[in-house]
Design an enzyme around this catalytic site. Structure first.
Site, PDB file in Angstrom:
ATOM      1  N   HIS A 198      20.987 -40.041  86.214  1.00 49.68           N
ATOM      2  CA  HIS A 198      22.114 -39.848  87.139  1.00 49.68           C
ATOM      3  C   HIS A 198      22.405 -38.370  87.325  1.00 49.68           C
ATOM      4  CE1 HIS A 198      24.819 -38.603  83.939  1.00 49.68           C
ATOM      5  NE2 HIS A 198      24.400 -39.631  83.224  1.00 49.68           N
ATOM      6  N   ASP A 210      20.111 -39.959  80.306  1.00 44.72           N
ATOM      7  CA  ASP A 210      19.242 -39.098  79.510  1.00 44.72           C
ATOM      8  C   ASP A 210      18.660 -39.875  78.332  1.00 44.72           C
ATOM      9  OD1 ASP A 210      21.470 -39.232  77.831  1.00 44.72           O
ATOM     10  OD2 ASP A 210      21.681 -37.075  77.594  1.00 44.72           O
TER      11      ASP A 210
END
Length: 523
Positions: free
Chosen positions: A108, A404
């Site tokens: 994102h 992540d």
């Protein structure tokens, strides 16, 4: 890599406890989390790069200098502010090769912090979208209008109840910012231009040919929609199904793996030991806590680096507090930020040295890699001579929007451990290519001229390319490392990837299959 303080939360899947890493391998205090809470920003090693063999290959991996990397420079790189021209190497191939499919994993975009620093004001950021506010993009207004028609799409629960756009004038915790939307509009548009001449998707593409999936956080869903709109402007909503992935590991129904949990716990112990041994880090936290007038452990639990990163990325001054009975007062400083950053960079080096994280990563991302390998193999078989194509086609474009804690282990599982830690709006792209067929006349002409095929590949052979943030990293992967590369081979055979995913990747944990690796007794 700026990472977050937190311990693992065990998630029960089918009655079995599943450990899901909310990564931030670099982070200082590990605190409990859920599988959908992302990440704390972390960054990889220093700034130079090693070059690929061949004139056209760009540098993608750090060259280790004797001088330590600048933690502030690394943090700005992590922000990925969309104010520069980016060269995308997606879509580049030898002449006459045919692009068969593309599979993209994204992190994102820029988000508001997940934590607030005690006794300080939260960063003042507007999370509504406006083309008159920077950073902006020519597609921003059309994107906003198109998202208003989203009820025509198909949404797996619970995604349909999530807003398709960030929409709070005062950002909520973890909310995607306008910067994050623009980052992915740019990413999608980059790939649109990279592939538009390759006829990847026909103008009348079918719903089966485009696959999109996201975790259940608004920031990943909204990032995925921005990317998809940049890639397919004004796409037909009725053809789009947005699928939900409950786990940040995108492991679907194959998440149960006890050995993965053990490797994760071992990795977290390593991380903790390294952190508590850093006396400079401890002094810095004590100093910051004294300024704010809070207990050191309270400051650690508040994960200040998360908020400080937001201040840095949005060019805001670091927070200050007035002097008073409870604290010395003053402002948090860039020097303090740099100390925490440096510890995270040191942690990255130690992580690679110890090697436990790679074992975790192999087991964590096998389900996603296996699914991608199967999709590629189906597309390759559908393009064999004499094959009757499926009525509505194969999945030729796949978009997965994660965190992540998704991308970092994916890089490690592929053997790209020295690649920079996933910045905001990072992308990993898998491309499938097919070499051209040589006609009898072409073969005769080449033979008459004494020419050999430049690619040294068989007619109609299929190949894979892997790109990270637009850079070709194929020959740095574990399955097609440059040391094993035939000097005249321009791409990596798909069979290398298939063998790696289905067998070879498990050699690091002394197993030959996912099931054996997951249930093998430790010791």
């Amino acid at each position: 890599m700026l990472a977050r303080n937190r311990f693992l939360l065990l998630v029960v899947v089918g009655g079995v406890a599943l450990a899901v890493l909310s990564f931030s391998l670099q982070f200082l205090n590990l605190i409990s989390t859920t599988p959908m809470l992302d990440e704390q920003p972390v960054q990889a090693v220093d700034g130079g790069f090693r070059a690929f063999q061949g004139k056209s290959r760009k540098r993608v991996f750090p060259v280790h200098h004797t001088q330590e990397p600048d933690p502030i420079f690394e943090a700005y790189s992590y922000c990925n502010t969309p104010n520069h021209t980016e060269q995308a190497w997606e879509g580049h191939s030898p002449a006459d090769y045919k692009l068969l499919s593309v599979h993209v994993m994204i992190r994102h975009g820029d988000r508001y912090p997940l934590y607030s620093i005690p006794k300080t004001k939260r960063p003042s950021i507007d999370c509504t979208l406006s083309a008159s506010r920077q950073p902006s993009h020519p597609l921003l207004n059309p994107f906003i209008n198109h998202m208003a028609q989203g009820t025509r799409g198909h949404w797996e629960s619970p995604l349909g109840s999530i807003s398709r756009l960030p929409n709070h004038s005062v950002c909520e915790m973890g909310e995607l910012t306008q910067t994050g939307v623009v980052q992915h509009l740019r990413n999608g548009q980059l790939l649109h231009h990279a592939y538009k001449h390759h006829s990847l998707l026909p103008s009348d593409w079918s719903p089966r040919q485009v696959w999109m999936e996201s975790t259940g956080k608004s920031r990943t869903l909204q990032s995925g929609m921005a990317f998809l709109y940049g890639f397919l402007p004004d796409f037909d909503w009725t053809k789009v199904t947005v699928r939900h992935q409950w786990s940040t590991l995108f492991c679907g129904s194959a998440c149960e793996c006890p050995a993965r949990n053990r490797y994760l716990e071992e990795e977290q112990r390593r991380q903790y030991r390294l952190r508590v041994a850093d006396s400079n880090l401890e002094r810095t936290y004590v100093e910051m806590a004294r300024t704010l007038g809070v207990l050191t452990r309270q400051l650690r639990a508040a994960n200040p680096i998360d908020s400080l990163l937001c201040h840095l990325c949005h060019s805001l001054s670091f927070p200050c507090v007035p002097s008073g009975d409870s604290g010395a007062g003053g402002c948090l400083t860039m020097a303090q930020f740099a100390v925490i950053r440096q510890q995270q960079l040191d942690d990255e080096v130690d992580r690679r040295r110890v090697g436990v994280y790679r074992k975790y990563a192999i087991l964590a991302l096998y389900p996603y890699l296996n699914r991608t390998a199967n999709k590629m193999e189906r597309v390759a078989k559908a393009n064999e001579p004499g094959r009757q194509p499926r009525l509505k086609g194969e999945e030729v474009f796949t978009l997965s929007s994660g965190h992540d804690v998704t991308m970092a282990p994916l890089l490690s599982a592929l053997g790209l451990e020295e690649a920079k830690f996933p910045r905001f709006a990072a992308r990993i792209v898998f491309e499938l290519w097919k070499s051209p067929h040589t006609t009898p006349r072409q073969a005769k002409n080449r033979a008459g001229k004494g020419e050999r095929s430049k690619s040294n590949s068989k007619d109609g052979e299929v190949f894979i390319r892997v790109l990270y943030n637009g850079e070709d990293v194929t020959f740095h992967t574990a399955f097609c490392h440059s040391n094993e590369r035939h000097i005249s081979q321009p791409l990596c055979p798909l069979k290398n990837f298939l063998i790696f995913v289905r067998k070879d990747m498990f050699s690091i944990v002394n197993a030959t299959s996912y099931k054996e690796a997951c249930y093998k007794q430790s010791g």
